[in-house]
Design a protein around this motif. Structure first.
Motif, short mmCIF file in Angstrom:
data_model
loop_
_atom_site.label_atom_id
_atom_site.label_comp_id
_atom_site.label_asym_id
_atom_site.label_seq_id
_atom_site.Cartn_x
_atom_site.Cartn_y
_atom_site.Cartn_z
N MET A 155 32.34 14.18 119.39
CA MET A 155 31.04 14.16 120.05
C MET A 155 30.93 15.46 120.83
SD MET A 155 29.56 11.29 119.19
CE MET A 155 28.23 11.08 120.37
N ILE A 156 29.93 16.27 120.49
CA ILE A 156 29.76 17.57 121.10
C ILE A 156 28.68 17.50 122.17
CG2 ILE A 156 29.08 19.97 120.68
CD1 ILE A 156 30.17 19.68 117.85
N SER A 157 29.01 18.02 123.35
CA SER A 157 28.03 18.06 124.44
C SER A 157 27.04 19.19 124.22
CB SER A 157 28.75 18.26 125.78
OG SER A 157 29.56 17.15 126.09
N VAL A 158 25.76 18.85 124.28
CA VAL A 158 24.69 19.82 124.05
C VAL A 158 23.93 20.00 125.37
CG1 VAL A 158 22.62 20.36 122.72
CG2 VAL A 158 24.49 19.07 121.65
N PRO A 159 23.76 21.22 125.84
CA PRO A 159 23.03 21.43 127.09
C PRO A 159 21.55 21.14 126.92
CG PRO A 159 23.46 23.52 126.02
CD PRO A 159 24.20 22.48 125.22
N GLY A 160 20.89 20.89 128.02
CA GLY A 160 19.45 20.71 127.95
C GLY A 160 18.76 21.98 127.50
N GLY A 161 17.55 21.85 127.05
CA GLY A 161 16.82 23.03 126.57
C GLY A 161 15.42 22.67 126.13
N ARG A 162 14.81 23.56 125.41
CA ARG A 162 13.44 23.37 124.94
C ARG A 162 13.38 23.66 123.45
NH1 ARG A 162 8.42 25.89 128.18
NH2 ARG A 162 9.04 24.13 129.49
N VAL A 163 12.63 22.83 122.71
CA VAL A 163 12.51 23.00 121.27
C VAL A 163 11.07 22.77 120.86
CG1 VAL A 163 13.11 20.58 120.80
CG2 VAL A 163 13.48 22.32 119.03
N THR A 164 10.61 23.54 119.90
CA THR A 164 9.27 23.38 119.36
C THR A 164 9.37 22.79 117.95
OG1 THR A 164 8.38 25.23 120.64
CG2 THR A 164 7.14 24.54 118.69
N LEU A 165 8.72 21.65 117.74
CA LEU A 165 8.69 20.98 116.45
C LEU A 165 7.35 21.27 115.77
CD1 LEU A 165 10.07 17.45 117.45
CD2 LEU A 165 11.34 19.54 116.94
#
Length: 229
Positions: free
Chosen positions: A18-28
């Protein structure tokens, strides 16, 4: 930081991180409606590979795939099956299940148990800081129609992206939590990533597919997420 879980079956051990992913912003974006939208994400954890056949059987005691291959991604599983797996594995590991309900499933966003990623989380993790259609050359990162021999392959054989995720593109499509478009398609859920039978166009970070939550086919599987860093 990686958190490791081991599944043992006879002589085969399947490891999933399980890989920890930092918060962020994504455009779909959606090609059908020619629309796009931007979302902010809190930190989360996501499995480095899809759930394997051996891992699925370890938790639920079932082998839904047409052939038994411990290290291949489980397929032939519906969105509802994936929800059941998440709750069963949470209980097995002493965690609070993320989902409740049968006909209408609800998600407890505060629960620490396993769950499906949202499609925004999935795309953010798939891109791993890149902005193009893929995080690497297709033949190096994915099993698709051009190189798969028209079957799935063991997880983790292809090159990972910059954050350590394998098989985000190709091998099997990944179920996500989200409704695709409830106004038009009702209860249909989102699928991401492309599969072993798909042409290159489908194996791109931004491609969205939809299907009914009871749909099962041999190129659709899932990977798990957890809330929190």
């Amino acid at each position: 930081m990686l958190t490791h879980f081991l599944y043992g079956r006879t002589s085969t051990i399947v490891q999933m991180s399980m890989i920890s992913v930092p918060g962020g912003r994504v455009t779909l974006s959606d090609r059908r409606t020619q629309s796009s939208w931007t979302l902010d994400l809190a930190p989360f954890r996501l499995a480095s590979v899809p759930v394997t056949q051996g891992g699925y059987a370890e938790v639920l005691g079932e082998w839904p795939s047409a052939s038994r291959r411990d290290r291949c991604p489980v397929d032939g599983v519906s969105w509802s099956d994936a929800i059941s797996y998440c709750n069963a594995r949470s209980l097995r590991e002493g965690l609070t299940p993320a989902y409740s309900g049968d006909d209408e499933v609800t998600w407890d966003a505060e629960a620490d148990g396993y769950r499906l990623p949202t499609e925004a989380e999935w795309e953010f993790a798939c891109r791993a800081g890149t902005s193009g259609p893929r995080y690497g050359p297709l033949d190096e990162i994915a099993w698709y129609r051009g190189n798969s021999g028209e079957r799935s392959h063991d997880v983790g054989e292809k090159q990972a992206n910059a954050w350590g995720f394998h098989d985000m593109l190709g091998n099997v499509w990944n179920w996500c939590w989200d409704l695709y478009d409830s106004d038009v398609y009702g209860s249909y859920r989102v699928l991401r990533g492309g599969g072993w039978f798909d042409e290159p166009w489908s194996c791109r970070a931004g491609v969205r597919r939809r299907s009914h939550p009871t749909f099962r086919v041999d190129d659709v599987g899932f990977r798990v997420a957890r809330t929190g860093p």
